[in-house]
Design an enzyme around this catalytic site. Structure first.
Site, short mmCIF file in Angstrom:
data_model
loop_
_atom_site.label_atom_id
_atom_site.label_comp_id
_atom_site.label_asym_id
_atom_site.label_seq_id
_atom_site.Cartn_x
_atom_site.Cartn_y
_atom_site.Cartn_z
N LYS A 22 0.83 -1.21 0.00
CA LYS A 22 0.00 0.00 0.00
C LYS A 22 0.86 1.26 0.00
CE LYS A 22 -1.26 2.09 3.65
NZ LYS A 22 -1.82 2.72 4.87
N ASN A 23 1.91 1.26 0.83
CA ASN A 23 2.73 2.47 0.97
C ASN A 23 3.58 2.75 -0.26
OD1 ASN A 23 1.68 2.99 3.50
ND2 ASN A 23 3.37 2.00 4.60
N CYS A 116 -4.29 8.19 10.56
CA CYS A 116 -4.14 7.56 11.87
C CYS A 116 -3.77 8.56 12.95
CB CYS A 116 -3.06 6.47 11.81
SG CYS A 116 -3.58 4.99 10.95
N ASP A 304 6.33 0.91 11.80
CA ASP A 304 5.06 0.26 11.45
C ASP A 304 4.98 -1.19 11.91
OD1 ASP A 304 3.95 2.50 10.39
OD2 ASP A 304 4.06 1.88 8.29
N ARG A 396 -7.86 -0.48 6.26
CA ARG A 396 -7.14 0.54 5.51
C ARG A 396 -5.77 0.05 5.05
NH1 ARG A 396 -5.98 5.48 8.73
NH2 ARG A 396 -4.89 5.94 6.79
#
Length: 416
Positions: A22-23, A116, A304, A396
């Site tokens: 995703k990132n 977030c 993360d 998400r």
């Protein structure tokens, strides 16, 4: 809102495939604004954040089709330079359109980003760098309004490493006039991936994978056709699922090189790690040892994966510590782990974990994407049933996470 009902204690075993990152996908999606035409991006995870970025691109004027983990984006009509509050408030990565819009349209109007709840994450690094490239900004009614007649290359030194600022400025600089030098740039694999994609579009970027990126501006870019790199954070989370339950797992379609220090920490804790070019296997045989972890920008230990490792260390006897250097407010999840019976003490930017307590199920509430993953992982080894609410955070950032874990032996039920 959906929630999870998780019954422990279940051992995770088997083979699973990692999703695309995703990132890496979010800035690459924003980069499509830089070139008119049809772009194709493969291995895209089906996540709320990806769909939010797709909505944002449609508002800007792109045509977006998302099927079978493939994005087809046509950007000929990207004439709107405004990113509205209703979308940007839900996802911090929306700020990625700022650089491409300045480069393409000479102006951009982007709401202050949300996402977030990880504490203050100012975007001053972005704006200061854009100003050096020749943009001017003012804030109106909660919107960042930028204009430029022409972006001009400049020497830019980031006071602190920032993935977001590096990606955003990189996208703006590729068509700026002259040479741009980005110093103290982020070195994350997602940044290197973005730079490679931009080069495939006709950009001239050197220094990939280092703290110094040199960009020679070009007049025009062309549509991309690319495949996203594997998600290293999802890969690490799946490995932790096996480790925390003392199971075994092989994660395929991943890149072990992107998880160097993480794999080292697994081995230091007593887990066996074996790798191939595109897979990682973890076995839980043998005694386990406590750890000391400090988060740092890549290639340091990723923030993360900090909450997920805290969950794991709660199951390992002895005193462990995690020191957070990037998001000091990231420890909100610790009170939830305490509800399961974990012995965690917070002191400033550090937590001390005295592991080995048996965990038991309780109602929990997630505060962000990675916290949600940590709570799910801890629930796997908690006796009885654990209820995890606010799992929209998990949706998400993790594609089909509960299905992947269920296929590996977990007992997870999604209910409304």
């Amino acid at each position: 809102m959906d929630k999870f009902l998780i019954k422990g204690i279940q051992k995770i075993k088997g083979t699973i495939t990692a999703s695309g990152a995703k990132n890496a996908g979010l800035p690459i999606m924003a980069a499509t604004i830089l070139a008119s035409g049809k772009h194709i991006i493969k291995n895209v995870p089906d996540l709320i954040d990806i769909r939010t970025m797709a909505k944002l691109l449609r508002i800007i004027g792109a045509q977006v089709n998302f099927e079978n983990n493939t994005l087809k984006i046509i950007t000929n009509g990207c004439d709107n330079h405004s990113a509205p509050y209703d979308l940007v408030k839900t996802m911090r990565a929306s700020i990625y359109v700022l650089g491409p819009l300045l480069a393409r349209k000479g102006e951009a109007k982007v709401s202050f980003p949300g996402g977030c709840a990880l504490g203050a994450r100012p975007i001053d690094l972005h704006l200061k760098a854009f100003e050096k490239l020749g943009a001017k900004f003012e804030v109106k009614h909660g919107y960042i309004c930028g204009k430029t007649e022409k972006l001009i290359g400049a020497n830019i030194f980031f006071e602190t490493k920032s993935v977001g600022a590096t990606a955003n400025v990189l996208m703006a600089a590729v068509t700026a006039q002259g040479k741009t030098l980005l110093q103290n740039a982020a070195c994350e694999p997602e940044i290197t991936s973005l730079a490679k994609v931009l080069n495939s579009m006709g950009a001239n970027i050197t220094g990939l994978g280092t703290e110094i990126l040199e960009i020679q501006g070009v007049e025009k870019l062309y549509p991309m056709k690319t495949t996203l790199i594997p998600d290293r954070i999802e890969t690490g989370s799946l490995l932790i699922a096996a480790a925390i339950t003392r199971g075994s797992i092989t994660v395929e379609n991943c890149n072990p090189d992107h998880l160097g220090i993480v794999l080292e920490k697994f081995e230091n804790a007593g887990f066996q790690i074996t790798t191939t070019k595109d897979s990682i296997s973890l076995s839980s045989k043998g005694d386990k040892s406590s750890l000391e972890i400090t988060t740092n920008p890549y290639p340091g230990f990723p923030t993360d994966l900090q909450p997920q490792f805290a969950a794991l260390l709660s199951t390992i006897s002895g005193k462990s510590s995690i020191y957070e250097t990037i998001f000091p407010d990231r420890f909100m999840y610790t009170t939830e782990l305490q509800r399961l019976g974990a012995d965690i003490k917070l002191s400033g930017n550090e937590i001390i974990i005295r592991g080995g307590n048996k965990l038991s199920g309780a109602p929990l509430m997630a505060s962000d994407i990675r916290a949600a993953a940590a709570l799910v992982l801890a629930a796997l080894v908690s006796s009885g049933e654990t209820e995890v609410s606010r799992i929209y955070h998990l949706d998400r950032g993790y594609e089909n996470f509960e299905n992947k874990l269920t296929n590996l032996g977990a007992n997870i039920k999604r209910v409304q």
